[in-house]
Scaffold this motif. Structure first.
Motif, PDB file in Angstrom:
ATOM      1  N   VAL A   4       0.835  -1.202   0.000  1.00  0.00           N
ATOM      2  CA  VAL A   4       0.000   0.000   0.000  1.00  0.00           C
ATOM      3  C   VAL A   4       0.870   1.252   0.000  1.00  0.00           C
ATOM      4  CG1 VAL A   4      -1.711   1.325   1.312  1.00  0.00           C
ATOM      5  CG2 VAL A   4      -1.907  -1.167   1.152  1.00  0.00           C
ATOM      6  N   LEU A   5       1.893   1.244   0.834  1.00  0.00           N
ATOM      7  CA  LEU A   5       2.798   2.395   0.899  1.00  0.00           C
ATOM      8  C   LEU A   5       3.544   2.572  -0.412  1.00  0.00           C
ATOM      9  CD1 LEU A   5       4.275   1.883   4.489  1.00  0.00           C
ATOM     10  CD2 LEU A   5       2.417   3.400   3.790  1.00  0.00           C
ATOM     11  N   PHE A   6       3.929   1.458  -1.039  1.00  0.00           N
ATOM     12  CA  PHE A   6       4.610   1.536  -2.327  1.00  0.00           C
ATOM     13  C   PHE A   6       3.723   2.206  -3.369  1.00  0.00           C
ATOM     14  CE2 PHE A   6       5.382  -0.451  -6.523  1.00  0.00           C
ATOM     15  CZ  PHE A   6       6.651   0.065  -6.762  1.00  0.00           C
ATOM     16  N   ARG A   7       2.432   1.843  -3.388  1.00  0.00           N
ATOM     17  CA  ARG A   7       1.511   2.456  -4.356  1.00  0.00           C
ATOM     18  C   ARG A   7       1.369   3.948  -4.087  1.00  0.00           C
ATOM     19  NH1 ARG A   7      -1.408  -2.451  -3.686  1.00  0.00           N
ATOM     20  NH2 ARG A   7      -2.797  -1.461  -2.139  1.00  0.00           N
ATOM     21  N   GLN A   8       1.384   4.326  -2.811  1.00  0.00           N
ATOM     22  CA  GLN A   8       1.277   5.749  -2.480  1.00  0.00           C
ATOM     23  C   GLN A   8       2.491   6.541  -2.963  1.00  0.00           C
ATOM     24  OE1 GLN A   8       0.609   5.948   1.756  1.00  0.00           O
ATOM     25  NE2 GLN A   8      -1.537   5.330   1.593  1.00  0.00           N
ATOM     26  N   THR A   9       3.638   5.886  -3.041  1.00  0.00           N
ATOM     27  CA  THR A   9       4.867   6.586  -3.455  1.00  0.00           C
ATOM     28  C   THR A   9       5.135   6.489  -4.954  1.00  0.00           C
ATOM     29  OG1 THR A   9       6.238   4.626  -3.014  1.00  0.00           O
ATOM     30  CG2 THR A   9       5.925   6.186  -1.201  1.00  0.00           C
ATOM     31  N   LEU A  10       4.245   5.869  -5.720  1.00  0.00           N
ATOM     32  CA  LEU A  10       4.485   5.717  -7.161  1.00  0.00           C
ATOM     33  C   LEU A  10       4.691   7.056  -7.879  1.00  0.00           C
ATOM     34  CD1 LEU A  10       2.173   2.761  -8.304  1.00  0.00           C
ATOM     35  CD2 LEU A  10       4.676   2.848  -8.270  1.00  0.00           C
ATOM     36  N   PRO A  11       3.890   8.112  -7.590  1.00  0.00           N
ATOM     37  CA  PRO A  11       4.169   9.392  -8.262  1.00  0.00           C
ATOM     38  C   PRO A  11       5.585   9.884  -8.015  1.00  0.00           C
ATOM     39  CG  PRO A  11       2.022   9.452  -7.193  1.00  0.00           C
ATOM     40  CD  PRO A  11       2.707   8.193  -6.723  1.00  0.00           C
ATOM     41  N   ILE A  12       6.101   9.656  -6.811  1.00  0.00           N
ATOM     42  CA  ILE A  12       7.463  10.087  -6.499  1.00  0.00           C
ATOM     43  C   ILE A  12       8.480   9.190  -7.205  1.00  0.00           C
ATOM     44  CG2 ILE A  12       9.118  10.420  -4.615  1.00  0.00           C
ATOM     45  CD1 ILE A  12       6.771  11.160  -2.828  1.00  0.00           C
ATOM     46  N   LEU A  13       8.191   7.903  -7.307  1.00  0.00           N
ATOM     47  CA  LEU A  13       9.055   6.992  -8.053  1.00  0.00           C
ATOM     48  C   LEU A  13       9.233   7.462  -9.482  1.00  0.00           C
ATOM     49  CD1 LEU A  13      10.505   4.279  -8.711  1.00  0.00           C
ATOM     50  CD2 LEU A  13       8.225   3.274  -9.009  1.00  0.00           C
ATOM     51  N   PHE A  14       8.122   7.806 -10.145  1.00  0.00           N
ATOM     52  CA  PHE A  14       8.174   8.216 -11.550  1.00  0.00           C
ATOM     53  C   PHE A  14       8.807   9.590 -11.734  1.00  0.00           C
ATOM     54  CE2 PHE A  14       4.316   5.324 -11.905  1.00  0.00           C
ATOM     55  CZ  PHE A  14       5.071   4.275 -12.400  1.00  0.00           C
ATOM     56  N   GLY A  15       8.907  10.361 -10.657  1.00  0.00           N
ATOM     57  CA  GLY A  15       9.604  11.632 -10.741  1.00  0.00           C
ATOM     58  C   GLY A  15      11.065  11.525 -10.359  1.00  0.00           C
ATOM     59  N   TYR A  16      11.349  10.762  -9.303  1.00  0.00           N
ATOM     60  CA  TYR A  16      12.716  10.682  -8.798  1.00  0.00           C
ATOM     61  C   TYR A  16      13.647   9.887  -9.717  1.00  0.00           C
ATOM     62  CZ  TYR A  16      12.136  12.835  -4.192  1.00  0.00           C
ATOM     63  OH  TYR A  16      11.960  13.721  -3.164  1.00  0.00           O
ATOM     64  N   LEU A  17      13.144   8.840 -10.353  1.00  0.00           N
ATOM     65  CA  LEU A  17      14.021   8.047 -11.227  1.00  0.00           C
ATOM     66  C   LEU A  17      14.592   8.890 -12.373  1.00  0.00           C
ATOM     67  CD1 LEU A  17      12.558   4.437 -11.534  1.00  0.00           C
ATOM     68  CD2 LEU A  17      14.685   5.170 -10.463  1.00  0.00           C
ATOM     69  N   PRO A  18      13.753   9.544 -13.197  1.00  0.00           N
ATOM     70  CA  PRO A  18      14.336  10.346 -14.285  1.00  0.00           C
ATOM     71  C   PRO A  18      15.129  11.543 -13.791  1.00  0.00           C
ATOM     72  CG  PRO A  18      11.958  10.644 -14.201  1.00  0.00           C
ATOM     73  CD  PRO A  18      12.278   9.528 -13.271  1.00  0.00           C
TER      74      PRO A  18
END
Length: 232
Positions: A4-18
């Motif tokens: 659940v926490l991972f899904r909440q952080t997905l927007p940050i994942l897609f921003g932080y990686l690039p």
């Protein structure tokens, strides 16, 4: 719960990686250091814009004191963020130091807008995991970018827009969670005033001070209105 926490952080994942990859490429392009210093900076410093600024200053042969002062001014807005989370982090034990260290713009937005159905202890553990996930995304992005920049050449023009897109997504999510327009318009007006009246070097901190002062005044006004009838 971790899923659940991972899904909440997905927007940050897609921003932080690039964005982390952009930093890694910039690091290897401008500095004559081994590629692994880039993810090491992500582990020990963890400040996206601050790390990019540091690379530019070091490449320009700036002294360590100059780099420190510039990064402090750039990241001074986190002092205001931290003040609003003192109660939320109280009693977090050994996790508290890492929660303070890992506080970024995006993490702050997520920690203050996400649902908190559990006990204080459970939610502090979740805050810790969210912060850890977000730093992991950044460090992985720094490592991938540094490896790519060290081994191949490519045009990364425009990749920095990922940060702008990430802020837009987080602003929308926070508005949906809070359902209040005043902070949104306050931030927009503060930015407009700072851009109009302040020099470029001071616009960010100026906008943060204006917005924070306005929100504090709103808080005191609302508190006085609530307490007024009780004292009457």
């Amino acid at each position: 719960m971790s899923a659940v926490l991972f899904r909440q952080t997905l927007p940050i994942l897609f921003g932080y990686l690039p964005l982390g990859m952009a930093f890694g490429v910039l690091f290897t392009a401008q500095l004559d250091y081994a590629w692994w210093y880039a993810p090491l900076m992500g582990v020990t410093i963890f400040a996206g814009a601050g790390q990019i600024l540091a690379v530019s200053l070091i490449a320009a042969s700036a002294g360590l004191l100059e780099v420190f002062v510039a990064m402090f001014v750039l990241n001074a807005r986190h002092l205001f963020y931290g003040l609003s989370l003192l109660g939320q982090f109280r009693g977090a034990g050994w996790r508290k130091l890492y929660l303070i260290f890992g506080l970024t713009d995006e993490t702050y937005s997520l920690l203050t807008s996400r649902p908190r159905p559990g006990t204080r202890s459970e939610e502090q553990r979740n805050d810790f995991l969210i912060t850890l996930f977000n730093q992991l995304y950044w460090v992985v992005g720094c490592a991938l970018g540094a490896l790519l920049g060290d081994n191949m050449a490519f045009d990364s023009t425009g990749i920095e827009f990922a940060l702008v897109a990430l802020f837009i997504v987080l602003t929308i999510e926070q508005y949906k969670a809070l359902g209040e327009q005043f902070p949104l318009w306050t931030g927009a007006l503060a930015a407009a005033i700072a851009v109009t009246l302040l020099p470029t070097a001071h616009q960010l901190i100026g906008a943060v001070v204006i917005a924070t002062g306005t929100l504090l005044l709103q808080y005191r006004w609302r508190k006085s209105r609530r307490e007024g009838p009780a004292h009457g």
